[in-house]
Design an enzyme around this catalytic site. Structure first.
Site, mmCIF file in Angstrom:
data_model
loop_
_atom_site.group_PDB
_atom_site.id
_atom_site.type_symbol
_atom_site.label_atom_id
_atom_site.label_comp_id
_atom_site.label_asym_id
_atom_site.label_seq_id
_atom_site.Cartn_x
_atom_site.Cartn_y
_atom_site.Cartn_z
ATOM 1 N N GLU A 186 0.842 -1.201 0.000
ATOM 2 C CA GLU A 186 0.000 0.000 0.000
ATOM 3 C C GLU A 186 0.879 1.253 0.000
ATOM 4 O O GLU A 186 1.696 1.458 0.882
ATOM 5 C CB GLU A 186 -0.891 0.008 1.245
ATOM 6 C CG GLU A 186 -1.662 1.306 1.429
ATOM 7 C CD GLU A 186 -2.502 1.331 2.720
ATOM 8 O OE1 GLU A 186 -2.531 0.310 3.446
ATOM 9 O OE2 GLU A 186 -3.116 2.376 2.993
ATOM 10 N N ASP A 244 -1.387 -0.947 5.609
ATOM 11 C CA ASP A 244 -1.307 -0.343 6.936
ATOM 12 C C ASP A 244 -2.328 -0.954 7.880
ATOM 13 O O ASP A 244 -3.356 -1.459 7.454
ATOM 14 C CB ASP A 244 -1.569 1.170 6.838
ATOM 15 C CG ASP A 244 -0.433 1.886 6.129
ATOM 16 O OD1 ASP A 244 0.689 1.331 6.118
ATOM 17 O OD2 ASP A 244 -0.667 2.977 5.583
ATOM 18 N N ASP A 304 -8.154 2.271 6.227
ATOM 19 C CA ASP A 304 -7.850 2.266 4.795
ATOM 20 C C ASP A 304 -7.112 0.995 4.386
ATOM 21 O O ASP A 304 -7.395 0.397 3.349
ATOM 22 C CB ASP A 304 -6.965 3.469 4.435
ATOM 23 C CG ASP A 304 -7.799 4.601 3.855
ATOM 24 O OD1 ASP A 304 -9.042 4.450 3.825
ATOM 25 O OD2 ASP A 304 -7.195 5.610 3.444
#
Ligand code: TSJ
Length: 650
Positions: A437, A510, A514
Site C-alpha cells: 500500500e 497499513d 484504509d
C-alpha cells in the site's frame, strides 16, 4: 480404581499410542484446525445417527472446565459384547482405530471421508473422555484417561478406567460423549465459538429439520444458539442471498438418487456478476469442487441452451451460451451423499469419484427439463435466460477489451508492469510478490527486500472494488490490470495456475481502516477471479509491527496491544514507545527486519475453510446493500485483524 485392561488390550493401546506419536497424520495438525477436528469427528457420528433417521437433535456444549460435550437422542452406541473383540461395542469404538461408527457393517453408513478418523483418535488425543449410552432402559457409563504407566515409564493414551457399567435406569435413548483435549498434544486447547457455530449452522442447513443446540458455558453470561432449518439447503441459499438481489422468487430445488448417489441441489440467481457454488459430499465441504460440480455445470449448460433454442431466445445462427454465461449471478448449494468417497487435490477437498459426474448431470438435466415443461417456473427460467444472454453479450465485449489488454501488455509490457520491481531469480516456486500500500512504503520495501526472490508492486490509491463490477470494468482498472499482468495467470475462465510467477503473494497494507479496506478489496478480487490462488494457499497477509520499543540497548518490535503490554510490564521503565501509523514510517532496514525477512517475519496464509461464509462476508462488506455493511462494520470494528481474512479461515 481398578483398570479394566489386560494383555489382550495392549495391542489396541499401541494403536492409540501411534496416534499420539503422529497426531498430524490423523487430525491434520496440532493447531486450531486439528483441535476442532476432534470435535467434528464426534459431531459427525451424532449427525450420522440423525441422517439415518434415528436421532432428531444434537447438542454441543462447551463446558466450564474446557471440555466439550456432544449428545444425541439416537439409539445409543451398541453396548453388547463385540463378536471378536470380547468387549462392549462402545469400548471398541473408543479403543480401536478406524472403528468409527462403522463397526456394524449392516449399517448403511455414509460416514467417512475427511472427518472419518474415528472416535478412538479423539480418545487418544484427550486427557480424558467419558461416554454415556442410554438404551434398553439403562444408562451405561465408561471413562477413559491418558495415564502415566509406571511399569513401562511412559504415557498411555485412552485407557478405560472402569468397565462399561450400567449405573442407572432411564427411559431415554441416546449417546453423550464428553472429552478434554490433551494440552500436551495441542498448541492451544481453547475451542472457538465462532468456528463451531458456523460449522453447526452449516450442518443444520445440510440436514433439514435437524435441531442443533450450541451452548457456551465457559463465561458468566452463558451463550445459547439453536439452529434448525425446515427448508434445508433452500434456506441455505436464502441465507447466502440475503444481501444480494435475487432476480426471481422461487428457489429451484432438485432432489433425487442416481446410481446410489443421493443429491440435493438448491438454485437461485441474483443480479450479481459472479457465481457462488458451494458443494458438499456427506456433509463435508468440497472447496476444490470435483466430479459432482462438473456434472452440475454440464447439466445446467445443456438444459439452458436447449431451452434457449426451443423458445428462440437464441437464434439459429447464434452460438451456444457458455457455462460461465449461464452461471453469472448463480448461487447454488450441491449436497450429495455417497459411499466410498475419494477425496483428491491440494487440500483433499475435491471429489474424485468420476461416477458422480454423470449421475449429477443426469439428475440436473432430468429435473430441470421437467420443471421447465411443467410451466410452473416460467418466470424464473425467463429471468435466468435473459440474464445469461446479457452476460454472453458482455463477455463478447469484454473479450474484445481483453484482447486489447493483451496486445497492450505485449506492446507496452514495460509500462503496464512498469511499477513492478521484479526479482532476479527465475524460479517461480521460490519467488514472492509483495503488493504494498502506497508509494512510500513501496519504496522502502524495494530497497529493503532480498531482490533475488522478492518482487515489489506498490499500489497507488485504492484498486477497484470488483464485487460491484462486471469483468469488463474490472479489467479497465489500471491497478487490477497491473496485478494480473504481474501474476501471469490470467483471470476467470482463462486462469491458469501453472503460469503463476510467484509462489507467495503477500499483501502489505497499513494497520488502519484504509489498509483493511485495500486488503479486503484485493482478497475480494482474488476470491472472485482467481479463486484457486486462494484455495491453493498462495495468498498471504503481511503483518507489520504496530509498536517499537527502544531501551537504548535493544529494540523490540511488537505486533499487538497484548505484546506491547507484556513488554512494558517486563521492562518496567527506561524505554520509549513508538507507534507505527503506517508502513511508510519504517525505513528499508526496519521493514526488512520486521515484515519481509522470511526468518523473522509474521505472515498469515489466507485459506478458505468455509467458502460459503467467506462468500457471504464478502457480499456484506463489498456489495451494494449499505445497511448490512454498516451494521457489520460497527459490530466488528477491529481493523488490525481484518475480519475478512479471519473469516476466510485464517
Ligand atoms: F463418536 C462417537 F462414536 F463417540 C459418537 C457416536 C459420539 C456421539 C455423540 C454419538 C455417537 C452415536 C453413535 N450416536 N448414535 C450412534 N449410533 C450407533 O453407533 C449405532 C446404534 C445402533 C446400531 C444398531 O444397529 O442397532 C448401530 C449403530 C452404529
Amino acid at each position: 480404581m481398578a483398570r479394566a485392561y489386560g494383555a489382550r488390550d495392549i495391542h489396541v493401546l499401541e494403536g492409540l499410542e501411534a496416534v499420539r506419536m503422529r497426531p498430524g497424520m490423523y487430525v491434520g495438525s496440532t493447531g486450531s484446525r486439528g483441535l476442532h477436528h476432534l470435535l467434528w469427528e464426534i459431531i459427525d457420528n451424532a449427525i450420522d445417527e440423525a441422517f439415518s433417521g434415528y436421532a432428531s437433535k444434537v447438542e454441543v456444549t462447551l463446558c466450564e472446565d474446557g471440555s466439550v460435550r456432544v449428545a444425541d437422542d439416537g439409539r445409543g452406541i451398541p453396548v453388547d459384547i463385540h463378536d471378536t473383540m470380547d468387549m462392549p461395542g462402545v469400548q471398541v469404538v473408543f479403543t480401536h482405530l478406524h472403528a468409527g461408527g462403522k463397526f456394524n457393517n449392516d449399517n448403511y453408513s455414509y460416514s467417512g471421508g475427511l472427518h472419518g478418523v474415528g472416535a478412538a483418535v479423539v480418545n487418544a488425543l484427550s486427557r480424558w473422555l467419558e461416554v454415556e449410552v442410554m438404551r434398553d432402559g439403562k444408562l451405561y457409563y465408561q471413562r477413559y484417561e491418558s495415564r502415566y504407566d509406571n511399569t513401562h515409564k511412559k504415557f498411555l493414551p485412552g485407557i478405560p478406567m472402569t468397565k462399561l457399567k450400567a449405573i442407572s435406569n432411564t427411559r431415554k435413548t441416546g449417546t453423550v460423549v464428553r472429552f478434554l483435549p490433551d494440552d500436551r498434544v495441542f498448541d492451544d486447547i481453547e475451542f472457538d465459538m465462532e468456528i463451531i457455530s458456523k460449522r453447526l449452522r452449516e450442518l443444520a442447513f445440510l440436514n433439514k429439520g435437524l435441531k442443533i443446540y450450541l451452548k457456551d458455558e465457559r463465561t458468566e453470561d452463558v451463550k445459547k444458539i439453536e439452529y434448525c432449518y425446515d427448508g434445508g439447503i433452500v434456506d441455505f441459499v436464502t441465507f447466502l442471498n440475503e444481501e444480494k438481489n435475487p432476480i426471481h422468487d422461487e428457489i429451484l430445488y432438485i432432489e433425487g438418487e442416481q446410481d446410489k448417489i443421493h443429491a440435493k441441489i438448491a438454485i437461485q440467481y441474483t443480479d450479481s456478476y459472479t457465481e457462488s457454488i458451494f458443494s458438499y459430499v456427506n456433509n463435508i465441504p468440497t472447496t476444490e469442487g470435483g466430479a459432482h460440480e462438473t456434472g452440475f455445470k454440464s447439466g445446467l449448460t445443456r438444459v439452458f441452451n436447449e431451452y434457449a433454442r426451443r423458445l428462440s431466445f437464441l437464434k439459429e445462427r447464434e452460438n451456444n451460451l457458455l457455462g460461465e454465461d449461464i452461471r453469472e449471478g448463480l448461487t447454488v448449494i450441491i449436497s450429495i451423499n455417497m459411499t466410498d468417497v475419494q477425496f483428491e487435490g491440494q487440500t483433499k477437498t475435491r471429489l474424485g469419484n468420476m461416477e458422480a459426474r454423470a449421475a449429477i448431470e443426469t439428475l440436473v438435466v432430468d429435473n430441470l427439463s421437467h420443471a421447465i415443461e411443467s410451466g410452473r417456473y416460467r418466470k424464473d427460467f425467463e429471468a435466468i435466460i435473459k440474464k445469461s444472454i446479457k452476460a454472453a453479450k458482455v463477455r463478447e465485449a469484454a473479450r474484445r477489451a481483453r484482447d486489447i489488454t493483451r496486445k497492450k501488455s505485449n506492446l507496452e509490457g514495460a509500462s503496464l508492469v512498469g511499477k513492478l520491481s521484479s526479482c532476479t531469480g527465475r524460479r517461480a516456486e521460490f519467488n514472492e510478490l509483495f503488493i504494498v500500500e502506497g508509494d512510500s512504503a513501496g519504496g522502502s520495501a524495494k530497497q529493503g527486500r532480498d531482490r533475488r526472490f522478492q518482487a515489489i508492486l506498490p499500489l497507488r490509491g485504492k484498486p477497484l472494488n470488483s464485487e460491484k463490477k462486471r469483468i469488463d470494468q474490472v479489467l479497465a482498472n489500471e491497478e487490477i490490470r497491473t496485478i494480473i499482468a504481474a501474476l501471469g495467470t490470467g483471470i476467470g475462465e482463462d486462469f491458469d495456475i501453472s503460469k503463476l510467477n510467484y509462489n507467495r503473494i503477500i499483501i502489505l497494507s497499513d494497520a488502519d481502516q484504509d489498509g483493511a479496506h485495500i486488503r479486503a478489496i484485493l482478497l475480494t478480487f482474488f476470491f472472485r477471479y482467481m479463486k484457486d490462488l486462494v484455495t491453493n494457499g498462495h495468498v498471504y497477509i503481511g503483518m507489520p509491527p504496530l509498536y517499537k520499543i527502544d531501551t537504548g540497548k535493544k529494540t523490540h518490535y511488537l505486533y499487538s496491544d497484548n505484546e506491547l503490554r507484556a513488554m512494558t510490564n517486563k521492562l518496567g521503565k527506561g524505554y520509549t514507545v513508538q507507534r507505527y501509523k503506517g508502513l511508510g514510517e519504517m525505513n528499508p532496514e526496519q521493514l526488512w527486519e520486521t515484515t519481509m525477512d522470511p526468518q523473522k517475519r509474521n505472515i498469515i496464509q489466507v485459506t478458505i475453510d468455509d467458502a460459503a461464509s467467506a462468500d457471504k462476508l464478502i457480499t456484506t462488506l463489498m456489495g451494494d446493500k449499505v445497511s448490512p455493511r454498516r451494521q457489520y462494520i460497527s459490530t466488528h470494528a477491529n481493523f488490525n485483524k481484518s475480519d475478512t481474512f479471519q473469516d476466510m479461515g485464517v
